[in-house]
Design an enzyme around this catalytic site. Sequence first.
Site, PDB file in Angstrom:
ATOM      1  N   ASP A  12       0.884  -1.157   0.000  1.00 28.92           N
ATOM      2  CA  ASP A  12       0.000   0.000   0.000  1.00 28.92           C
ATOM      3  C   ASP A  12       0.935   1.224   0.000  1.00 28.92           C
ATOM      4  O   ASP A  12       2.102   1.111   0.398  1.00 28.92           O
ATOM      5  CB  ASP A  12      -0.861  -0.031   1.273  1.00 28.92           C
ATOM      6  CG  ASP A  12      -1.637   1.243   1.452  1.00 28.92           C
ATOM      7  OD1 ASP A  12      -2.259   1.704   0.491  1.00 28.92           O
ATOM      8  OD2 ASP A  12      -1.599   1.797   2.577  1.00 28.92           O
ATOM      9  N   ASP A  14       0.025   5.092   0.847  1.00 28.65           N
ATOM     10  CA  ASP A  14      -0.153   6.065   1.937  1.00 28.65           C
ATOM     11  C   ASP A  14      -0.156   5.355   3.293  1.00 28.65           C
ATOM     12  O   ASP A  14      -1.012   4.519   3.558  1.00 28.65           O
ATOM     13  CB  ASP A  14      -1.490   6.793   1.759  1.00 28.65           C
ATOM     14  CG  ASP A  14      -1.546   7.609   0.473  1.00 28.65           C
ATOM     15  OD1 ASP A  14      -0.710   8.500   0.309  1.00 28.65           O
ATOM     16  OD2 ASP A  14      -2.428   7.341  -0.358  1.00 28.65           O
ATOM     17  N   GLY A  49      -7.405   4.257   3.430  1.00 34.50           N
ATOM     18  CA  GLY A  49      -7.459   3.220   2.403  1.00 34.50           C
ATOM     19  C   GLY A  49      -8.652   3.334   1.477  1.00 34.50           C
ATOM     20  O   GLY A  49      -8.675   2.729   0.410  1.00 34.50           O
ATOM     21  N   ARG A  52     -11.224   8.278  -2.894  1.00 35.37           N
ATOM     22  CA  ARG A  52     -11.612   9.676  -2.638  1.00 35.37           C
ATOM     23  C   ARG A  52     -13.141   9.801  -2.555  1.00 35.37           C
ATOM     24  O   ARG A  52     -13.679  10.429  -1.638  1.00 35.37           O
ATOM     25  CB  ARG A  52     -11.067  10.567  -3.751  1.00 35.37           C
ATOM     26  CG  ARG A  52     -10.946  12.030  -3.340  1.00 35.37           C
ATOM     27  CD  ARG A  52     -10.369  12.848  -4.483  1.00 35.37           C
ATOM     28  NE  ARG A  52      -9.097  12.344  -4.967  1.00 35.37           N
ATOM     29  CZ  ARG A  52      -8.535  12.684  -6.133  1.00 35.37           C
ATOM     30  NH1 ARG A  52      -9.145  13.542  -6.924  1.00 35.37           N
ATOM     31  NH2 ARG A  52      -7.384  12.170  -6.496  1.00 35.37           N
ATOM     32  N   SER A 119      -5.122   5.447  -4.070  1.00 36.63           N
ATOM     33  CA  SER A 119      -4.899   6.840  -4.459  1.00 36.63           C
ATOM     34  C   SER A 119      -4.721   7.000  -5.963  1.00 36.63           C
ATOM     35  O   SER A 119      -3.935   6.286  -6.592  1.00 36.63           O
ATOM     36  CB  SER A 119      -3.665   7.394  -3.753  1.00 36.63           C
ATOM     37  OG  SER A 119      -3.368   8.673  -4.261  1.00 36.63           O
ATOM     38  N   ASN A 121      -3.347   9.522  -7.058  1.00 32.44           N
ATOM     39  CA  ASN A 121      -2.078  10.254  -7.131  1.00 32.44           C
ATOM     40  C   ASN A 121      -0.861   9.329  -6.957  1.00 32.44           C
ATOM     41  O   ASN A 121       0.273   9.806  -6.901  1.00 32.44           O
ATOM     42  CB  ASN A 121      -2.030  11.327  -6.039  1.00 32.44           C
ATOM     43  CG  ASN A 121      -3.117  12.378  -6.209  1.00 32.44           C
ATOM     44  OD1 ASN A 121      -3.203  13.015  -7.253  1.00 32.44           O
ATOM     45  ND2 ASN A 121      -3.972  12.543  -5.204  1.00 32.44           N
ATOM     46  N   ASP A 173      -1.694  -0.464   6.092  1.00 35.14           N
ATOM     47  CA  ASP A 173      -1.873   0.248   7.364  1.00 35.14           C
ATOM     48  C   ASP A 173      -3.350   0.513   7.656  1.00 35.14           C
ATOM     49  O   ASP A 173      -3.665   1.154   8.654  1.00 35.14           O
ATOM     50  CB  ASP A 173      -1.135   1.593   7.348  1.00 35.14           C
ATOM     51  CG  ASP A 173      -1.804   2.586   6.430  1.00 35.14           C
ATOM     52  OD1 ASP A 173      -2.167   2.197   5.309  1.00 35.14           O
ATOM     53  OD2 ASP A 173      -2.001   3.740   6.846  1.00 35.14           O
TER      54      ASP A 173
HETATM   55  C1  BG6 Z   1      -5.511   6.035   0.080  1.00 38.28           C
HETATM   56  C2  BG6 Z   1      -5.457   6.803   1.368  1.00 38.28           C
HETATM   57  O1  BG6 Z   1      -4.248   5.488  -0.176  1.00 38.28           O
HETATM   58  O2  BG6 Z   1      -5.883   6.866  -1.013  1.00 38.28           O
HETATM   59  C3  BG6 Z   1      -6.752   7.572   1.594  1.00 38.28           C
HETATM   60  O3  BG6 Z   1      -5.276   5.897   2.433  1.00 38.28           O
HETATM   61  C4  BG6 Z   1      -7.060   8.428   0.374  1.00 38.28           C
HETATM   62  O4  BG6 Z   1      -6.610   8.367   2.754  1.00 38.28           O
HETATM   63  C5  BG6 Z   1      -7.127   7.529  -0.853  1.00 38.28           C
HETATM   64  O5  BG6 Z   1      -8.299   9.097   0.539  1.00 38.28           O
HETATM   65  C6  BG6 Z   1      -7.463   8.268  -2.144  1.00 38.28           C
HETATM   66  O6  BG6 Z   1      -6.407   9.110  -2.478  1.00 38.28           O
HETATM   67  P1  BG6 Z   1      -6.431  10.198  -3.627  1.00 38.28           P
HETATM   68  O7  BG6 Z   1      -4.994  10.657  -3.685  1.00 38.28           O
HETATM   69  O8  BG6 Z   1      -6.880   9.516  -4.884  1.00 38.28           O
HETATM   70  O9  BG6 Z   1      -7.387  11.255  -3.209  1.00 38.28           O
HETATM   71 MG    MG Z   2      -2.659   3.200   3.575  1.00 41.65          MG
END
Ligand code: BG6
Ligand code: MG
Length: 216
Positions: A12, A14, A49, A52, A119, A121, A173
Site C-alpha cells: 500500500d 499512503d 485506504g 476519494r 490513491s 495520485n 496500514d
Molecule cells: C488512500 C489513502 O491510499 O488513497 C486515503 O489511504 C485516500 O486516505 C485515498 O483518501 C485516495 O487518495 P487520492 O490521492 O486519490 O485522493
Molecule cells: Mg494506507
Amino acid sequence: MKNKEIKGLIFDLDGVIVSTEHNHFLAWKKTADQLGVKFSEHENEKLKGLSRVDSLKAILAIDNLIISEKEFGTLMLDKNEFYLESIQLLNESNILPGVKNLLVSAKEQGIKMAVGSSSKNAPFIVKLLGLDDYFELIVDGNMVADPKPHPEVFLNAAKGMNLKPSDCIVFEDAESGIKAALDGGFHAIAVGNKNIAEMAHEYLNDLTEFKLDLYA
Ligand code: BG6
Ligand code: MG
C-alpha cells in the site's frame, strides 16, 4: 526455518511507503469543517485506504448530509488541490523507516514488487519519492472498478506480476486494505497501525521489523 516462500511483495502507498496519511486527514478535515461535520483523527481512521469518492461519502454519512452532485464534485476537487499542495515538497526523506532497505534487498533477490493503492495520485507520489524503478507496476485508484475493501487492486497487482495471491505478501496500514488482502487470499501484514493488528496475519510497527530472509 522459513515462514513461507514468497515471490512477490505488494505495498500500500499512503501510510506504508510514505507518511502522507496525515496530509489526507488535514485535507478532509478542511472539507468536513466546510460542511460543519465534526471530524477528528478518530473518524479519519475508518477512511484510511478508501477511495476519494468513498471518503467523502463517509464524511457526509457522519451527519446524514445530502449534497448535490455538483457540490460533491467541487468538494473532491478542492480536497485534492489542498492535498497536492500540502505534499509539494514530498521527497525521499518522507519514505517511512525500513522501506528503502526492503526494496533494495528484495530487488537484489529477484522478488517482484508492486504498489496497490486507492490513491489516484499514487504514480505521481512514487515518482516524487524516486522509487519508480523498484516496482513492476503501480495499481492505483484510476485502475479499479471496485476500490478497497474489495481485493481488486491487489488481485490486479498480483496478476500484473504473474503471481498467485498466495505467493504474495500485502503490507497495509488500513482496515479496508487488510480486509482486501485477506479476501483476495494474500498473506496480510499490518504495518504501523495497532488497531488492525488482530485482523492481519502479522503485525509490524514499521518495515524495519520485516525479516525478508524468513520469506525468500
Ligand atoms: C488512500 C489513502 O491510499 O488513497 C486515503 O489511504 C485516500 O486516505 C485515498 O483518501 C485516495 O487518495 P487520492 O490521492 O486519490 O485522493
Ligand atoms: Mg494506507
